[in-house]
Design a protein around this motif. Structure first.
Motif, PDB file in Angstrom:
ATOM      1  N   PHE A 144       0.812  -1.215   0.000  1.00  0.00           N
ATOM      2  CA  PHE A 144       0.000   0.000   0.000  1.00  0.00           C
ATOM      3  C   PHE A 144       0.848   1.269   0.000  1.00  0.00           C
ATOM      4  N   LEU A 145       2.056   1.202   0.608  1.00  0.00           N
ATOM      5  CA  LEU A 145       2.895   2.390   0.739  1.00  0.00           C
ATOM      6  C   LEU A 145       4.016   2.454  -0.290  1.00  0.00           C
ATOM      7  N   LEU A 151      -1.196   2.321  -3.199  1.00  0.00           N
ATOM      8  CA  LEU A 151      -2.468   3.043  -3.210  1.00  0.00           C
ATOM      9  C   LEU A 151      -2.340   4.426  -2.593  1.00  0.00           C
ATOM     10  N   VAL A 152      -1.608   4.530  -1.489  1.00  0.00           N
ATOM     11  CA  VAL A 152      -1.475   5.811  -0.794  1.00  0.00           C
ATOM     12  C   VAL A 152      -0.768   6.833  -1.673  1.00  0.00           C
ATOM     13  N   ASN A 153       0.324   6.428  -2.304  1.00  0.00           N
ATOM     14  CA  ASN A 153       1.049   7.355  -3.174  1.00  0.00           C
ATOM     15  C   ASN A 153       0.271   7.674  -4.451  1.00  0.00           C
ATOM     16  N   SER A 154      -0.566   6.751  -4.894  1.00  0.00           N
ATOM     17  CA  SER A 154      -1.418   7.043  -6.047  1.00  0.00           C
ATOM     18  C   SER A 154      -2.400   8.156  -5.713  1.00  0.00           C
ATOM     19  N   ILE A 155      -2.937   8.121  -4.501  1.00  0.00           N
ATOM     20  CA  ILE A 155      -3.848   9.187  -4.068  1.00  0.00           C
ATOM     21  C   ILE A 155      -3.100  10.511  -3.933  1.00  0.00           C
ATOM     22  N   ILE A 156      -1.877  10.451  -3.373  1.00  0.00           N
ATOM     23  CA  ILE A 156      -1.080  11.679  -3.208  1.00  0.00           C
ATOM     24  C   ILE A 156      -0.756  12.311  -4.560  1.00  0.00           C
ATOM     25  N   PHE A 166       7.733   5.944   2.072  1.00  0.00           N
ATOM     26  CA  PHE A 166       7.409   5.795   3.490  1.00  0.00           C
ATOM     27  C   PHE A 166       8.330   4.817   4.206  1.00  0.00           C
ATOM     28  N   TRP A 172       8.898   8.438   9.232  1.00  0.00           N
ATOM     29  CA  TRP A 172       7.606   7.779   9.086  1.00  0.00           C
ATOM     30  C   TRP A 172       7.541   6.433   9.800  1.00  0.00           C
ATOM     31  N   ILE A 176       4.021   4.445  11.109  1.00  0.00           N
ATOM     32  CA  ILE A 176       3.563   3.283  10.339  1.00  0.00           C
ATOM     33  C   ILE A 176       3.479   2.052  11.236  1.00  0.00           C
ATOM     34  N   SER A 180      -0.384   0.765  12.179  1.00  0.00           N
ATOM     35  CA  SER A 180      -0.716  -0.542  11.602  1.00  0.00           C
ATOM     36  C   SER A 180      -0.992  -1.556  12.700  1.00  0.00           C
TER      37      SER A 180
END
Length: 313
Positions: A144-145, A151-156, A166, A172, A176, A180
């Protein structure tokens, strides 16, 4: 007087034996747990003495020479001592500050839910991560990171931001690791609070409703005092393991770039004891960790006993 005390001791012994015979099923159930702690927790304590010796495999534990506090002094004087202590204490306190109240809040929210179907759904969703292995959880975190396909970086990046690495940024790592862990364990940890909430007399809530108390006031004046003993016991146990940060998850998340924030006592013991074959030194570090946790447990328990009526002993 001596004869009287002997007779009294014999009578106490007979009564205890009669109780054991009467409740032998309970003792039979308890026996495997007792054997587990004896075999895996008390018997290995015999090997703690190598922390005060220069352990040599060909001589064994008994015949290895005594060196006193040499390995402790070496650990205290080491270059990475303060970094290891700071990271271990920082992660432990961060985990306590975040991971302790969230299961309580979750249990209170589930308890207030009126729909039984919704309550069961929330419990199932929040319990499920507990049954995932640490390897799977760390794999999900990395996926995810990921700075390339996460996914997180895709949103960013979709909002015009720059991808963040991350897993290689020391700043970080603690967040994390802790969050988690909260996601994985909050549902399971809330079970004991839900059990404590189930033991609160419903008539107290009915009386509070008649007096015009809203749900928030009822939580504050009925639910929280009702689970306060459970909260105190679990808080004491959690504080007593602040330095006992787990090894497996940190080791799987650790890399050479985030070592500045991820190097803790457990990973240091692994590198020096297992990889470096410095068994006495790693035993000294582990013993130091256990002693500090023990002192914190005793101190917090004494404070809790003075402040409130709830404590471990």
């Amino acid at each position: 007087m001596e004869a009287h005390s002997k007779i009294r001791k014999k009578s106490v012994w007979r009564r205890s034996m009669m109780q054991m015979r009467r409740n032998w099923q309970l003792y039979a159930l308890f026996t495997p747990v007792l054997l587990y702690f004896i075999v895996f927790h008390y018997v290995p304590m015999y090997g703690v003495q190598i922390a005060f010796k220069d352990f040599m495999a060909n001589k064994g534990i008994v015949d290895s020479p005594w060196v006193g506090f040499k390995h402790f002094e070496r650990f205290f004087d080491s270059f990475y001592f303060w970094r290891i202590i700071k990271n271990t204490m920082g992660i432990g306190l961060y985990e306590l500050a975040v991971g302790f109240p969230i299961p309580i809040i979750l249990a209170l929210m589930i308890n207030e839910a009126r729909s039984g179907r919704f309550r069961r759904f929330v419990q199932t969703v929040t319990y499920a991560p507990h049954f995932l292995s640490t390897v799977v959880v760390v794999g999900m975190i990395m996926m995810f990171l990921s700075p390339v396909s996460g996914l997180v970086n895709s949103i960013i990046t979709s909002f015009g931001g720059e991808p963040i690495a991350f897993m290689t940024e020391p700043s970080w790592f603690k967040s994390i690791y802790v969050w988690s862990g909260v996601w994985q364990g909050m549902g399971w940890s809330s079970i004991i609070y839900l059990a404590a909430l189930a033991g609160i007399d419903p008539q107290l809530h009915e009386a509070a409703k008649v007096d015009g108390a809203g749900w928030l006031r009822r939580i504050w004046h009925i639910n929280l005092p009702g689970i306060a003993p459970t909260m105190t016991i679990l808080l004491i146990l959690n504080i007593g393991s602040v330095l006992g940060v787990g090894f497996e998850k940190i080791f799987l998340m650790q890399n050479s770039l985030n070592m500045e924030a991820s190097d803790v006592i457990a990973t240091n013991v692994y590198r020096s004891g297992i990889l470096g074959a410095q068994y006495s030194f790693s035993a000294a570090v582990g013993l130091f960790n256990s002693i500090v946790n023990f002192i914190m447990l005793i101190t917090v328990n004494r404070i809790a006993r003075k402040v409130s009526e709830n404590s471990l002993w």
